[in-house]
Scaffold this motif. Structure first.
Motif, mmCIF file in Angstrom:
data_model
loop_
_atom_site.group_PDB
_atom_site.id
_atom_site.type_symbol
_atom_site.label_atom_id
_atom_site.label_comp_id
_atom_site.label_asym_id
_atom_site.label_seq_id
_atom_site.Cartn_x
_atom_site.Cartn_y
_atom_site.Cartn_z
ATOM 1 N N GLU A 117 0.826 -1.207 0.000
ATOM 2 C CA GLU A 117 0.000 0.000 0.000
ATOM 3 C C GLU A 117 0.862 1.259 0.000
ATOM 4 O O GLU A 117 0.570 2.233 -0.705
ATOM 5 C CB GLU A 117 -0.935 -0.013 1.208
ATOM 6 C CG GLU A 117 -2.018 -1.082 1.113
ATOM 7 C CD GLU A 117 -2.855 -1.181 2.379
ATOM 8 O OE1 GLU A 117 -2.459 -0.553 3.397
ATOM 9 O OE2 GLU A 117 -3.883 -1.885 2.371
ATOM 10 N N GLU A 120 2.134 1.888 -3.312
ATOM 11 C CA GLU A 120 1.053 2.009 -4.293
ATOM 12 C C GLU A 120 1.059 0.879 -5.313
ATOM 13 O O GLU A 120 0.846 1.078 -6.516
ATOM 14 C CB GLU A 120 1.118 3.371 -5.000
ATOM 15 C CG GLU A 120 0.956 4.544 -4.040
ATOM 16 C CD GLU A 120 0.984 5.892 -4.746
ATOM 17 O OE1 GLU A 120 1.169 5.915 -5.975
ATOM 18 O OE2 GLU A 120 0.806 6.905 -4.058
ATOM 19 N N GLN A 136 6.713 -0.385 -11.849
ATOM 20 C CA GLN A 136 5.996 -1.239 -10.896
ATOM 21 C C GLN A 136 6.895 -2.356 -10.378
ATOM 22 O O GLN A 136 6.876 -2.683 -9.188
ATOM 23 C CB GLN A 136 4.751 -1.808 -11.574
ATOM 24 C CG GLN A 136 3.678 -0.761 -11.840
ATOM 25 C CD GLN A 136 2.661 -1.206 -12.879
ATOM 26 O OE1 GLN A 136 2.814 -2.247 -13.525
ATOM 27 N NE2 GLN A 136 1.618 -0.414 -13.050
ATOM 28 N N ARG A 139 9.143 -1.037 -7.738
ATOM 29 C CA ARG A 139 8.459 -0.910 -6.451
ATOM 30 C C ARG A 139 8.368 -2.262 -5.746
ATOM 31 O O ARG A 139 8.505 -2.347 -4.521
ATOM 32 C CB ARG A 139 7.066 -0.320 -6.652
ATOM 33 C CG ARG A 139 7.056 1.168 -6.952
ATOM 34 C CD ARG A 139 5.619 1.669 -7.026
ATOM 35 N NE ARG A 139 5.563 3.111 -7.038
ATOM 36 C CZ ARG A 139 5.577 3.856 -8.120
ATOM 37 N NH1 ARG A 139 5.664 3.286 -9.315
ATOM 38 N NH2 ARG A 139 5.514 5.172 -8.030
ATOM 39 N N GLU A 173 9.987 8.596 -4.449
ATOM 40 C CA GLU A 173 9.501 7.515 -3.591
ATOM 41 C C GLU A 173 10.582 7.084 -2.607
ATOM 42 O O GLU A 173 10.320 6.852 -1.417
ATOM 43 C CB GLU A 173 9.083 6.328 -4.455
ATOM 44 C CG GLU A 173 8.267 5.279 -3.735
ATOM 45 C CD GLU A 173 6.911 5.789 -3.296
ATOM 46 O OE1 GLU A 173 6.505 5.403 -2.183
ATOM 47 O OE2 GLU A 173 6.279 6.580 -4.014
#
Length: 390
Positions: A117, A120, A136, A139, A173
């Motif tokens: 979460e 994201e 992605q 991440r 981030e």
């Protein structure tokens, strides 16, 4: 948590020797490929054993050659992300992240979900890595590295394969995670812009040695040597001769020819022009040769001839080359009379407002506070002037 690193070993064609500390900050290891940056992360992670030295994280010793300590990678409590992410292709995003967590299923789920979460990517928990974009997958790799609740994160050029937009997103981030989780981050890059954007402190590597380790702005504005200046993108590295000393503006003037007090100015002859630079605690002798570093973005363009402006550090010059790149311009100037060739970086808006495209002759202002003197290193060749050999 404080990382203390000190390691020595023979690696390929050079002797590697590096030492630095990091605590609650982003330390960027910067330098060309093969300079020893990735070896440093491997030594911290336990994938490479130095021949000598000591590495500790908080009160835990990870490696100590004298004491015979060399903890295996899984016992070191660090997160490690490399450019080749090595996600398990047959596992879902959630399974990839949970792989790093020990304990029963509910404990692992309680750890994994908040990470997904926070980064994201919770909506992709049941998808395979091959169905995700590059950003992605980055991440997911970060989430897996953080899943063990590590105090130290090692990142080896993790964003280099991403496009510019994704790199900006991932850098933001990373800085958010560092602030929220209190992480210590050691980040490897050979991208100068990335180093400037991320570093709290910067270690400049060259052939297995750290040439300078300091606060980011200190390294960029005040390089310790000509080699550091070259590696950190200083376009103007000028060879000059010290001709005397003087006090800073407003200071009392001492005896003629005597060094000024701390904070005074050094007079340097460069290409026939007299330039002034701050002493900054180092006083080369009168008549000695020095290198002068001046970043291209620190030079100002002024209209009028030097004799009409009554100021110091002015060079009358003409534009010989002009290169546009996105949001700015790089201009190469040739001095009209005394003075060195110089390179100037100018953002698009000032370029347009000043009408640089329609005017070739300018007076270049070299603010004394932006000039930085460096000793000439033994064996060093002629300096780089405006990006070329003089």
């Amino acid at each position: 948590m404080r990382l203390a690193y000190d390691a020595r070993m023979r690696v390929g064609a050079f002797d590697y020797e590096a030492a630095f500390e990091a605590e609650g900050e982003v330390v960027v290891l910067f330098g060309h490929s093969g300079a020893g940056k990735s070896l440093t992360l491997q030594a911290i992670a336990g994938l490479l054993r130095p021949e000598a030295g000591r590495i500790s994280l908080g009160d835990r010793v990870l490696f100590d050659s004298a004491g015979g300590v060399h903890l295996p990678p899984q016992a070191r409590g660090v997160g490690y992300v490399v450019q080749e992410l090595a996600l398990f292709p047959h596992m879902t995003v959630g399974e990839n992240v949970a792989f790093a967590v020990q304990g029963p299923r509910d404990v692992r789920a309680a750890r994994v979900r908040p990470l997904l979460e926070g980064l994201e990517i919770a909506d992709y928990e049941d998808r395979l890595p091959g169905t995700l974009s590059g950003g992605q997958r980055q991440r997911v790799a970060l989430a897996r590295a953080l899943a063990r609740d590590v105090p130290l994160l090692l990142l080896d050029e993790p964003f280099s394969a991403l496009d510019a937009s994704l790199r900006r997103t991932m850098r933001a981030e990373l800085l958010r995670l560092r602030a929220e989780m209190g992480l210590t981050v050691v980040f490897v890059t050979h991208d100068l812009r990335e180093a400037h954007l991320l570093a709290d402190r910067l270690a400049v590597f060259d052939h297995g040695r750290i040439l300078q380790f300091d606060r980011r702005e200190e390294v960029f504005r005040h390089p310790r040597s000509r080699r550091v200046a070259e590696l950190t993108g200083v376009a103007n590295i000028l060879r000059g001769v010290v001709t005397g000393y003087g006090p800073a503006a407003g200071a009392a003037v001492g005896s003629a020819g005597a060094p000024g007090s701390a904070g005074g100015l050094v007079d340097v002859q460069v290409g026939g022009a007299l330039l002034r630079a701050p002493e900054r605690g180092w006083r080369p002798g009168v008549g000695s040769t020095v290198d002068v570093a001046l970043r291209a973005e620190r030079i100002n363009l002024r209209r009028g001839a030097p004799r009409e402006i009554a100021d110091v550090n002015l060079v009358q010059a003409v534009v010989e080359e002009e290169h546009a790149y996105g949001a700015g311009f790089t201009l190469r100037f040739r001095a009209l009379g005394a003075g060195p060739a110089l390179e100037v970086d100018l953002p698009s808006r000032p370029y347009e407002v000043l009408g640089v495209g329609d005017r070739k002759a300018w007076t270049l202002e070299l603010p004394p506070e932006d000039l930085h003197l460096m000793p000439v290193e033994e064996g060093a060749g002629l300096p780089s002037v405006a990006g070329e050999d003089a």
